[in-house]
Design a protein around this motif. Structure first.
Motif, short mmCIF file in Angstrom:
data_model
loop_
_atom_site.label_atom_id
_atom_site.label_comp_id
_atom_site.label_asym_id
_atom_site.label_seq_id
_atom_site.Cartn_x
_atom_site.Cartn_y
_atom_site.Cartn_z
N UNK A 22 0.83 -1.22 0.00
CA UNK A 22 0.00 0.00 0.00
C UNK A 22 0.86 1.27 0.00
N UNK A 23 1.96 1.26 0.74
CA UNK A 23 2.83 2.45 0.78
C UNK A 23 3.41 2.75 -0.59
N UNK A 46 -8.09 -6.85 3.14
CA UNK A 46 -7.23 -6.96 4.32
C UNK A 46 -6.02 -6.02 4.29
N UNK A 47 -5.69 -5.45 3.15
CA UNK A 47 -4.63 -4.44 3.12
C UNK A 47 -5.18 -3.01 3.19
N UNK A 48 -6.50 -2.91 3.40
CA UNK A 48 -7.12 -1.58 3.50
C UNK A 48 -6.67 -0.81 4.76
N UNK A 53 -3.75 4.06 6.72
CA UNK A 53 -2.66 4.67 7.48
C UNK A 53 -1.69 5.40 6.56
N UNK A 54 -1.35 4.79 5.44
CA UNK A 54 -0.44 5.43 4.48
C UNK A 54 -1.07 6.72 3.95
N UNK A 55 -2.36 6.67 3.63
CA UNK A 55 -3.03 7.87 3.09
C UNK A 55 -3.11 8.98 4.13
#
Ligand SMILES: [Zn+2]
Ligand SMILES: [Zn+2]
Length: 245
Positions: A22-23, A46-48, A53-55
């Motif tokens: 995601x990052x 599940x990676x949401x 957090x990255x956003x």
């Protein structure tokens, strides 16, 4: 115009490149001029949490959802505003997936990661398997949870409503359809039963992020803003190399 891509795979998809944390996805999307994204992993969000957090850290916008494989093996996007909604949809998909264990050497690893690219877990279910949920049931569940139901890449000859069911009938409950970056619009707009369309990269590699996008005249990406853009037909799209930047 707000540029977004609702169909990007992360490393959690068995077919997604392991570099697509995601990052890394968010940093790449930002660098390529997008304003918002959604991770659309197969049958899971599940990676949401890592995406959220990255956003937050990167001040970037996102939605939460997934690419559901229906019983008919048609791919459909489920698009939500909140982690809670996406998590509830993940539970629905997991309950309807076969108890088939992923074989990483055949299908690839399925890492659930955190915002710092640390591996939290390896998903054991074979995420690329079809769920036992009929297309219409998926649409109903998505709408019950307050999300948008979008027919994925209807121009593609595999895993699309077109390839699996013969085409869009217009009564499936779709809020919109998606055309891939390869679609010939002259051909495919006529087959969309008048539904609004989005375009997405369906990126499985960082290199494909930003290759094509949808744009709309709003400032905040949300289900409500998308609904209004669908209703008012204010969506446009663009692709890398065609814009004047
Ligand atoms: Zn797909
Ligand atoms: Zn996809």
């Amino acid at each position: 115009m707000f540029r977004f891509d609702l169909h990007v795979h992360s490393c959690l998809s068995p077919c997604g490149d392991l570099e697509c944390s995601p990052a890394a996805v968010v940093r790449t999307a930002k660098a390529r001029g997008l304003n918002g994204i959604m991770l659309a992993d197969h049958n899971t969000a599940m990676n949401a949490p890592a995406l959220a957090e990255v956003c937050r850290r990167e001040t970037f916008q996102c939605l939460f959802g997934m690419e559901v494989t229906t019983m008919e093996e048609a791919h459909c996007l489920a698009v939500f505003d909140t982690l809670e909604q996406a998590s509830a949809m993940t539970e629905i998909c997991y309950a309807a997936l076969p108890k088939r264990v992923n074989q990483p050497e055949v299908f690839g690893d399925q890492p659930i990661v955190d915002a710092d690219e640390g591996i939290e877990d390896l998903e054991w279910r074979l995420l690329s398997a079809p769920t036992r949920l009929p297309l219409r049931t998926v649409g109903e569940k998505v709408h019950e949870l307050g999300g948008l139901f979008i027919a994925a890449h209807i121009d593609r000859p595999v895993f699309s409503v077109t390839s699996q069911l013969g085409g869009i009938a217009g009564d499936e409950g779709f809020d919109a359809v998606e055309f891939s970056r390869h679609a010939d619009l002259d051909e495919w707009e006529a087959k969309a039963c008048g539904l609004p369309f989005i375009r997405s990269s369906d990126a499985h590699y960082l290199a494909d992020i930003g290759s094509i996008w949808t744009e709309a005249p709003f400032e905040r990406l949300s289900v409500e803003a998308l609904k209004a853009a669908f209703r008012d037909r204010t969506l446009g799209w663009g692709r890398r190399g065609e814009s004047d930047e």
